[in-house]
Scaffold this motif. Structure first.
Motif, short mmCIF file in Angstrom:
data_model
loop_
_atom_site.label_atom_id
_atom_site.label_comp_id
_atom_site.label_asym_id
_atom_site.label_seq_id
_atom_site.Cartn_x
_atom_site.Cartn_y
_atom_site.Cartn_z
N CYS A 192 2.36 2.53 1.53
CA CYS A 192 1.29 1.52 2.08
C CYS A 192 1.69 0.24 1.78
O CYS A 192 2.30 -0.06 0.83
N CYS A 222 -1.62 -1.65 -0.88
CA CYS A 222 -2.01 -1.46 -2.39
C CYS A 222 -0.93 -1.58 -3.08
O CYS A 222 -1.01 -0.95 -4.20
N CYS A 234 -4.27 5.92 1.91
CA CYS A 234 -4.90 5.53 0.83
C CYS A 234 -5.76 4.28 0.94
O CYS A 234 -6.59 4.14 0.57
N CYS A 235 -5.36 3.42 2.17
CA CYS A 235 -5.98 2.23 2.61
C CYS A 235 -6.37 2.44 4.37
O CYS A 235 -5.64 1.92 5.01
ZN LIG Z 1 -2.71 1.84 0.19
#
Ligand SMILES: [Zn+2]
Length: 417
Positions: free
Chosen positions: A18, A21, A73-74
């Motif tokens: 990612c 983050c 995750c994002c």
């Molecule tokens: Zn992320």
């Protein structure tokens, strides 16, 4: 159906670290972004690409991919600004006025003040005219004024081609903003120059002002002050939107918030195209909105904006989405009960089988002769179909695009067309 043929080579699902983050090893276990599907496109009609991005896809050069929001995750949601209803906020108006003042009066680059003065001319006691985005955006451009300003500011919109000048800006941008000293001109071409989009004439119903594009397709918008290239926007001009792809700038101009200015300029471009009779044009796509990434939240300041639903691909007003985005990691706007908290099980992957009657209508290039004759066959009659990995790749492709769109796109595993 469009007259331009679209040909792509699926790459299947994939994942990468990612970029929003931070590196792995932090508090969260799964710091990776996943794609449910991807392909390298050798050619795409702009009409088809419009439909592709309306299903949450995006492109990087000729590689197109669809993020898997449930597994990332994002999660990244496609965001659009309704340019016909767009009213720049007070701070957006200030940003434009500040830039215009800088060009008109020629302050030093770093001499930037956020004063409240309105630059619109006030004669006597008469009220200042209402703010016009189109007027204000062009007010400091040499092309739109006979007046001599302290600095010469020009923007040009040109087809996406390589020049050493653009590459030199990219190299500085990578070095100074991303601390990356390994740029290559071939990397720059792959990322910001190459595009699968076919240039197609725009059906304006009125006379086209000369600064507006004549064709849909991929463009570079160049920003020059006193002849020096200070920034470049990569934009796709499509039947229903101007789509922001990327923006690079020279760090010494950082204080002018050129990235935010470029979004306002692109909204203005879409507006002017609509006014000239490109009637389908109604939005500016600001790429992805990532709620978990604070730096991306400024995109919600352009109003009214909408996010695309990750399951039904309908548009939802930002205000209605925010409470769900605040509450869940993965938010579904049409079916809030499908939303997921934290690392809850995202369910089956995208490679679910597709019925035979659909497969029969999806074409793959079977052979190509020297005289240019191309033979296509239904995907499930191709020689590769007996391979399980191939079938799964095709299933993710069809699930990612939807059945209707998949039928309009020819698959190819030899990229020489
Ligand atoms: Zn992320």
């Amino acid at each position: 159906m469009t007259s331009f043929i679209s040909v792509v080579s699926p790459t299947g699902p994939g994942s990468s670290m990612c970029g929003y983050c931070g590196p792995p090893g932090g508090r969260s276990q799964s710091r990776s972004s996943h794609n449910t599907a991807g392909f390298v496109a050798s050619q795409l009609s702009c009409e088809i690409y419009q439909k592709i991005i309306d299903r949450g896809w995006r492109r990087s050069g000729t590689y197109c991919y669809k993020p898997d929001l449930k597994r990332s995750c994002c999660p990244s949601y496609t965001i659009k600004l309704d340019i016909l209803e767009f009213k720049p906020s007070k701070s957006q108006r200030k940003l434009i006025n500040r830039w215009n003042r800088f060009v008109l009066r020629g302050n030093r680059i770093d001499d930037v003040t956020m004063d409240n003065a309105d630059t619109s001319s006030k004669k006597g006691f008469s009220k200042a005219p209402p703010f016009s985005l189109v007027h204000s955006i062009h007010a400091s451009e040499s092309l739109f004024s006979d007046e001599k300003f302290a600095r010469t500011f020009e923007t040009t919109l040109e087809r996406s081609v390589f020049t050493p000048e653009k590459y030199s800006l990219f190299e500085r941008y990578q070095n100074e903003i991303h601390h990356d000293n390994d740029t290559t001109s071939s990397g720059f071409k792959r990322f910001l120059v190459e595009s699968p989009l076919e240039y197609e004439p725009i059906p304006y119903t009125k006379r086209r002002p000369r600064h507006l594009p004549s064709h849909y397709g991929s463009y570079h918008q160049l920003y020059r002050v006193d002849g020096e290239l200070i920034a470049m926007a990569v934009v796709d001009i499509l039947p229903n939107c101007v789509s922001s792809v990327y923006f690079i700038y020279d760090k010494k101009w950082e204080k002018h918030s050129l990235g935010k200015l470029s979004a306002l300029r692109e909204a203005c471009l879409a507006n002017e195209m609509h006014d000239a009779g490109a009637l389908g044009m109604n939005a500016l796509y600001l790429a992805f909105y990532i709620h978990s990434c604070q730096k991306m939240r400024y995109k919600a300041d352009y109003s009214p904006s909408y996010l695309v639903d990750p399951e039904e691909f309908t548009w939802h007003p930002m205000e209605a989405c925010i409470p769900l985005l605040d509450k869940y990691r993965y938010a579904c706007f049409t079916h809030p009960e499908h939303s997921l908290e934290g690392s809850r099980d995202p369910g089956p992957e995208s490679g679910q089988p597709v019925p035979d009657d659909v497969l029969c209508e999806i074409s793959i290039i079977d052979s190509m002769q020297d005289d240019g004759v191309v033979t296509v066959v239904p995907i499930n009659s191709s020689t590769s179909w007996k391979r399980r990995d191939f079938r799964e790749e095709v299933y993710s492709h069809i699930n990612g695009l939807g059945v209707d769109l998949s039928k309009d796109i020819i698959l190819s595993y030899s990229m020489i067309i």
